[in-house]
Design a protein around this motif. Structure first.
Motif, PDB file in Angstrom:
ATOM      1  N   ARG A  94       0.778  -1.365  -0.008  1.00 56.65           N
ATOM      2  CA  ARG A  94       0.075  -0.038  -0.005  1.00 56.65           C
ATOM      3  C   ARG A  94       0.760   1.290  -0.012  1.00 56.65           C
ATOM      4  N   PHE A  95       0.139   2.060  -0.836  1.00 57.24           N
ATOM      5  CA  PHE A  95       1.030   3.609  -0.643  1.00 57.24           C
ATOM      6  C   PHE A  95      -0.053   4.658  -1.188  1.00 57.24           C
ATOM      7  N   THR A  96       0.375   5.699  -0.657  1.00 58.03           N
ATOM      8  CA  THR A  96      -0.830   6.940  -1.188  1.00 58.03           C
ATOM      9  C   THR A  96      -0.207   7.508  -2.481  1.00 58.03           C
ATOM     10  N   TYR A  97      -1.228   7.415  -3.580  1.00 62.96           N
ATOM     11  CA  TYR A  97      -0.777   7.748  -4.869  1.00 62.96           C
ATOM     12  C   TYR A  97      -1.311   9.243  -5.157  1.00 62.96           C
ATOM     13  N   ALA A  98      -2.301   9.857  -4.097  1.00 59.55           N
ATOM     14  CA  ALA A  98      -2.877  10.961  -4.639  1.00 59.55           C
ATOM     15  C   ALA A  98      -3.662  11.443  -3.079  1.00 59.55           C
ATOM     16  N   VAL A  99      -3.702  12.851  -3.063  1.00 56.97           N
ATOM     17  CA  VAL A  99      -4.412  13.490  -2.063  1.00 56.97           C
ATOM     18  C   VAL A  99      -5.430  14.259  -2.711  1.00 56.97           C
ATOM     19  N   GLY A 100      -6.761  13.930  -2.589  1.00 56.96           N
ATOM     20  CA  GLY A 100      -7.758  14.693  -3.285  1.00 56.96           C
ATOM     21  C   GLY A 100      -8.425  15.868  -2.651  1.00 56.96           C
ATOM     22  N   ARG A 101      -8.976  16.731  -3.371  1.00 58.30           N
ATOM     23  CA  ARG A 101      -9.739  17.772  -2.844  1.00 58.30           C
ATOM     24  C   ARG A 101     -10.951  17.789  -3.153  1.00 58.30           C
ATOM     25  N   LEU A 102     -11.931  18.294  -2.390  1.00 56.21           N
ATOM     26  CA  LEU A 102     -13.268  18.535  -2.426  1.00 56.21           C
ATOM     27  C   LEU A 102     -13.528  19.796  -3.090  1.00 56.21           C
ATOM     28  N   SER A 196     -18.144  27.572 -12.339  1.00 55.78           N
ATOM     29  CA  SER A 196     -17.646  28.168 -11.099  1.00 55.78           C
ATOM     30  C   SER A 196     -17.507  26.997  -9.928  1.00 55.78           C
ATOM     31  N   GLY A 197     -16.590  27.232  -9.133  1.00 58.45           N
ATOM     32  CA  GLY A 197     -16.226  26.381  -7.864  1.00 58.45           C
ATOM     33  C   GLY A 197     -15.791  27.095  -6.861  1.00 58.45           C
ATOM     34  N   TRP A 198     -15.816  26.212  -5.690  1.00 59.39           N
ATOM     35  CA  TRP A 198     -15.087  26.685  -4.503  1.00 59.39           C
ATOM     36  C   TRP A 198     -14.472  25.630  -3.882  1.00 59.39           C
ATOM     37  N   ILE A 199     -12.885  25.582  -3.779  1.00 56.07           N
ATOM     38  CA  ILE A 199     -12.360  24.423  -3.376  1.00 56.07           C
ATOM     39  C   ILE A 199     -12.583  24.435  -1.760  1.00 56.07           C
ATOM     40  N   VAL A 200     -12.937  23.507  -1.299  1.00 52.02           N
ATOM     41  CA  VAL A 200     -13.221  23.247   0.205  1.00 52.02           C
ATOM     42  C   VAL A 200     -12.005  23.297   0.870  1.00 52.02           C
ATOM     43  N   PRO A 201     -11.724  24.071   1.915  1.00 50.52           N
ATOM     44  CA  PRO A 201     -10.560  23.997   2.766  1.00 50.52           C
ATOM     45  C   PRO A 201     -10.380  22.533   3.210  1.00 50.52           C
ATOM     46  N   ALA A 202      -8.876  21.875   2.942  1.00 50.45           N
ATOM     47  CA  ALA A 202      -8.992  20.707   3.644  1.00 50.45           C
ATOM     48  C   ALA A 202      -9.308  20.520   5.224  1.00 50.45           C
ATOM     49  N   SER A 203      -9.134  21.612   5.716  1.00 51.60           N
ATOM     50  CA  SER A 203      -9.474  21.571   7.172  1.00 51.60           C
ATOM     51  C   SER A 203     -10.898  21.234   7.735  1.00 51.60           C
ATOM     52  N   MET A 204     -11.710  21.254   6.620  1.00 51.85           N
ATOM     53  CA  MET A 204     -13.086  21.198   6.832  1.00 51.85           C
ATOM     54  C   MET A 204     -13.563  19.652   6.964  1.00 51.85           C
ATOM     55  N   HIS A 205     -12.635  18.772   6.431  1.00 54.98           N
ATOM     56  CA  HIS A 205     -13.055  17.223   6.579  1.00 54.98           C
ATOM     57  C   HIS A 205     -11.845  16.566   6.647  1.00 54.98           C
ATOM     58  N   ASP A 206     -11.898  15.180   6.802  1.00 47.41           N
ATOM     59  CA  ASP A 206     -10.761  14.527   7.114  1.00 47.41           C
ATOM     60  C   ASP A 206      -9.807  14.384   5.763  1.00 47.41           C
ATOM     61  N   PRO A 207      -8.495  14.330   5.636  1.00 39.63           N
ATOM     62  CA  PRO A 207      -7.946  14.162   4.625  1.00 39.63           C
ATOM     63  C   PRO A 207      -8.104  13.230   3.466  1.00 39.63           C
ATOM     64  N   ILE A 208      -8.243  13.349   2.451  1.00 38.64           N
ATOM     65  CA  ILE A 208      -8.754  12.333   1.157  1.00 38.64           C
ATOM     66  C   ILE A 208      -7.446  11.794   0.694  1.00 38.64           C
ATOM     67  N   ARG A 209      -6.952  10.983   1.538  1.00 41.95           N
ATOM     68  CA  ARG A 209      -5.793  10.184   1.245  1.00 41.95           C
ATOM     69  C   ARG A 209      -6.132   9.091   0.257  1.00 41.95           C
ATOM     70  N   GLN A 210      -5.628   8.887  -0.875  1.00 42.98           N
ATOM     71  CA  GLN A 210      -5.972   7.888  -1.843  1.00 42.98           C
ATOM     72  C   GLN A 210      -4.876   6.832  -1.855  1.00 42.98           C
ATOM     73  N   ASP A 211      -5.332   5.736  -1.362  1.00 43.64           N
ATOM     74  CA  ASP A 211      -4.086   4.638  -1.458  1.00 43.64           C
ATOM     75  C   ASP A 211      -4.105   3.562  -2.701  1.00 43.64           C
ATOM     76  N   ALA A 212      -3.059   3.194  -3.064  1.00 48.99           N
ATOM     77  CA  ALA A 212      -3.026   2.074  -4.155  1.00 48.99           C
ATOM     78  C   ALA A 212      -2.739   0.740  -3.129  1.00 48.99           C
ATOM     79  N   ALA A 213      -3.141  -0.237  -3.835  1.00 46.18           N
ATOM     80  CA  ALA A 213      -2.710  -1.659  -3.287  1.00 46.18           C
ATOM     81  C   ALA A 213      -2.528  -2.541  -4.301  1.00 46.18           C
ATOM     82  N   LEU A 214      -1.500  -3.440  -4.055  1.00 42.09           N
ATOM     83  CA  LEU A 214      -1.528  -4.608  -5.191  1.00 42.09           C
ATOM     84  C   LEU A 214      -2.483  -5.644  -4.444  1.00 42.09           C
TER      85      LEU A 214
END
Length: 247
Positions: A94-102, A196-214
């Motif tokens: 497992r490893f984090t391949y991306a950290v997403g934003r809402l 149009s959009g608002w990038i939600v501050p990361a502090s408003m939710h848990d980090p969206i760490r996206q992991d890959a796994a074999l």
């Protein structure tokens, strides 16, 4: 010159002979980046990534029930960790391949302000979100509304998609005036592709760490191992960043 051409032909045939396929379950928010990554992966390695996209929670159930996936690119870090504890993942892969934003997004230009105040003041009937029980971006949307004190007020306006792709579809077609979507769905090279959009501050939710796994089914597949290695490459990371992810 003829000898060189013959040598190149032999090498090409050898590469094709060694090329394989890997079955990949990809979180819906990562569909766009994965389409481009899969093309580059095949061009650079000869291996083909056969991609299925959907909600991470649904993939979890499918993998538990024997689905033939060999690699999982999840929308969170909890699902791959749970699968590893349950013996479905090759230990240590497992490893984090991306950290997403809402993003709170509308297909309408100049409709969503830079602070998201449209949630309080906007005249809208529908707000699309992904299913918070199976889609991490949906859970992040609920957390954001709770932080703003708006969950109960806006819940009657929810239009819920099975995954973040459906949430985006509702907003992009105008069936919902607003939608909580993944930044990767509406962002390229430092700006919104439309609307149009608002990038939600990361502090408003848990980090969206996206992991890959074999996954275990891919443990002996060189193409699966090559894909995970490719995701760690500088080329792949640069491409992922253009969709608004952190890596």
């Amino acid at each position: 010159m003829k000898r060189l051409a013959s040598l190149l032909a032999i090498l090409a045939c050898s590469g094709a002979a060694n090329a394989g396929e890997v079955q990949v379950a990809v979180a819906a928010n990562f569909a766009g980046p994965m389409e481009k990554l899969a093309a580059e992966f095949q061009k650079d390695t000869g291996h083909k990534a056969v991609v299925a996209t959907g909600a991470t929670g649904k993939f979890y159930a499918q993998i538990r029930n024997g689905a033939p996936f060999e690699v999982l690119l999840a929308a969170d870090d909890e699902t791959p960790a749970r699968l590893e504890k349950e013996g479905q993942v090759v230990a240590g892969s497992r490893f984090t391949y991306a950290v997403g934003r809402l993003v709170l997004w509308s297909a309408k230009d100049n409709y969503v302000d830079a602070a998201g105040n449209v949630l309080k003041t906007g005249d809208f009937k529908h707000l699309s979100i992904a299913n918070p029980k199976t889609a991490p971006y949906g859970a992040a949307a609920i957390s954001t509304l709770e932080r703003l004190g708006l969950r109960d007020k806006l819940q009657p306006r929810f239009v819920q998609g099975e995954n973040i792709a459906q949430a985006w579809q509702f907003a992009s077609t105008g069936n919902a005036e607003l939608g909580f979507v993944a930044q990767s769905q509406v962002w390229r090279d430092g700006k919104f592709t439309s609307g149009s959009g608002w990038i939600v501050p990361a502090s408003m939710h848990d980090p969206i760490r996206q992991d890959a796994a074999l996954l275990n089914k891919g443990g002996n597949n060189p193409a699966a191992q090559a894909l995970l290695q490719y995701l760690r490459s500088d080329k792949a990371k640069a491409l992922i960043r253009t969709f608004g992810y952190e890596v």
